[in-house]
Design a protein around this motif. Structure first.
Motif, mmCIF file in Angstrom:
data_model
loop_
_atom_site.group_PDB
_atom_site.id
_atom_site.type_symbol
_atom_site.label_atom_id
_atom_site.label_comp_id
_atom_site.label_asym_id
_atom_site.label_seq_id
_atom_site.Cartn_x
_atom_site.Cartn_y
_atom_site.Cartn_z
ATOM 1 N N ALA A 1 -12.162 8.303 0.879
ATOM 2 C CA ALA A 1 -11.789 6.990 1.417
ATOM 3 C C ALA A 1 -11.327 6.013 0.353
ATOM 4 O O ALA A 1 -10.572 5.082 0.657
ATOM 5 C CB ALA A 1 -12.970 6.399 2.195
ATOM 6 N N ILE A 2 -11.773 6.197 -0.895
ATOM 7 C CA ILE A 2 -11.353 5.253 -1.938
ATOM 8 C C ILE A 2 -10.064 5.691 -2.634
ATOM 9 O O ILE A 2 -9.540 4.952 -3.478
ATOM 10 C CB ILE A 2 -12.460 5.024 -2.998
ATOM 11 C CG1 ILE A 2 -12.745 6.294 -3.791
ATOM 12 C CG2 ILE A 2 -13.710 4.448 -2.347
ATOM 13 C CD1 ILE A 2 -13.662 6.064 -5.003
ATOM 14 N N LEU A 3 -9.527 6.826 -2.298
ATOM 15 C CA LEU A 3 -8.311 7.292 -2.973
ATOM 16 C C LEU A 3 -7.168 6.269 -2.932
ATOM 17 O O LEU A 3 -6.453 6.108 -3.921
ATOM 18 C CB LEU A 3 -7.842 8.621 -2.368
ATOM 19 C CG LEU A 3 -8.687 9.849 -2.697
ATOM 20 C CD1 LEU A 3 -8.182 11.058 -1.906
ATOM 21 C CD2 LEU A 3 -8.663 10.146 -4.200
ATOM 22 N N PRO A 4 -6.952 5.564 -1.798
ATOM 23 C CA PRO A 4 -5.846 4.587 -1.783
ATOM 24 C C PRO A 4 -6.116 3.325 -2.604
ATOM 25 O O PRO A 4 -5.189 2.535 -2.828
ATOM 26 C CB PRO A 4 -5.713 4.239 -0.294
ATOM 27 C CG PRO A 4 -6.437 5.307 0.448
ATOM 28 C CD PRO A 4 -7.539 5.737 -0.462
ATOM 29 N N ASP A 5 -7.343 3.126 -3.038
ATOM 30 C CA ASP A 5 -7.671 1.922 -3.787
ATOM 31 C C ASP A 5 -6.882 1.908 -5.101
ATOM 32 O O ASP A 5 -6.917 2.879 -5.858
ATOM 33 C CB ASP A 5 -9.175 1.902 -4.090
ATOM 34 C CG ASP A 5 -9.652 0.555 -4.598
ATOM 35 O OD1 ASP A 5 -9.073 0.054 -5.592
ATOM 36 O OD2 ASP A 5 -10.603 -0.008 -4.024
ATOM 37 N N PRO A 6 -6.165 0.829 -5.388
ATOM 38 C CA PRO A 6 -5.374 0.762 -6.631
ATOM 39 C C PRO A 6 -6.196 0.998 -7.891
ATOM 40 O O PRO A 6 -5.653 1.428 -8.923
ATOM 41 C CB PRO A 6 -4.791 -0.663 -6.614
ATOM 42 C CG PRO A 6 -4.810 -1.065 -5.175
ATOM 43 C CD PRO A 6 -6.004 -0.382 -4.569
#
Length: 247
Positions: free
Chosen positions: A71-76
């Motif tokens: 879930a945190i993969l898209p976090d910059p």
């Protein structure tokens, strides 16, 4: 994907276990993956390998950890660097997190189940493995978003993560679509582990792997820049990366 903060808050970590007992400390490890301090997030990355997935084992706490990581993969902030050594993948922390997903996925493949059955431990009798298998479509959708990434390291790690996840019955039909990327991207990687993964996957899927060059000398399997857990001492080159049953 579930919101990562909801996964942290709604998971009863005290009832789950990792390699060293109660997983009450897991949320701290996971939050630290996005820390502004490179040393802190590098240590956190080491802990999700060494505590929450120790020696390639799937623990109770590994399952919500996988949901959080995906879930945190898209976090910059996953574009930030992490400390590197000779056992690290090249690339940023997003690359490393995708590689971690690939590692946990590899422990619940059909091949892993067949090996476990030979030793009397079918995956269906191990609840954490059952739970991990159930979330494979979610992990696949998270990794798939990066198979065309402009960063070659991220792209290779994403495809590598997708490959073992596609053993899920719901995802079998996606193999033909991903096969050209496996051949074109993984099959031409500078890392022999990725080239081996491409050959193994294409052969298993009855796709063309001709012309791809892997690492066929078992005595050179550990002269890489990946972790020792990726080594296959004298193993059949088509057998996969991981150790045999961890539980």
């Amino acid at each position: 994907m579930p919101d990562p903060q909801r996964t942290l808050a709604q998971t009863n970590w005290a009832e789950l276990h990792h390699a060293y007992g109660s997983a009450t400390d897991a949320p701290h490890m996971l939050v630290a993956l996005l820390d502004a301090d490179q040393v802190v997030r590098s240590k956190a990355l080491g802990k999700i390998h060494g505590v929450l997935h120790h020696q390639n084992t799937i623990y109770e706490a590994t399952v919500p950890t996988a949901l959080y990581v995906a879930a945190i993969l898209p976090d910059p902030r996953t574009m930030r660097a992490v400390d590197k050594d000779r056992h690290s993948l090249p690339g940023n922390i997003r690359t490393e997190l995708l590689a971690w997903i690939a590692s946990v996925a590899n422990e619940v493949t059909d091949a892993a189940d067949a090996t476990s059955r030979r030793y009397g431990f079918p995956l269906e009798d191990y609840p954490p493995a059952v739970s991990m298998r159930e979330i494979r479509p979610l992990l696949y959708s998270a990794a798939l978003a990066y198979v065309h990434d402009t960063d070659r390291h991220v792209r290779e790690a994403a495809i590598t993560a997708c490959v073992p996840l596609m053993d899920d019955p719901k995802l079998l039909s996606h193999r033909a679509t991903l096969a050209p990327l496996v051949r074109r991207v993984l099959g031409t990687s500078e890392l022999w582990q990725h080239r081996e993964r491409a050959i193994d996957a294409l052969d298993a899927w009855s796709e063309d792997s001709s012309g791809l060059e892997g690492q066929r000398n078992p005595f050179l399997y550990c002269d890489s820049d990946l972790s020792p857990a990726s080594c296959r001492w004298g193993a059949d080159p088509g057998a996969g990366w991981s150790e045999e049953p961890p539980f």
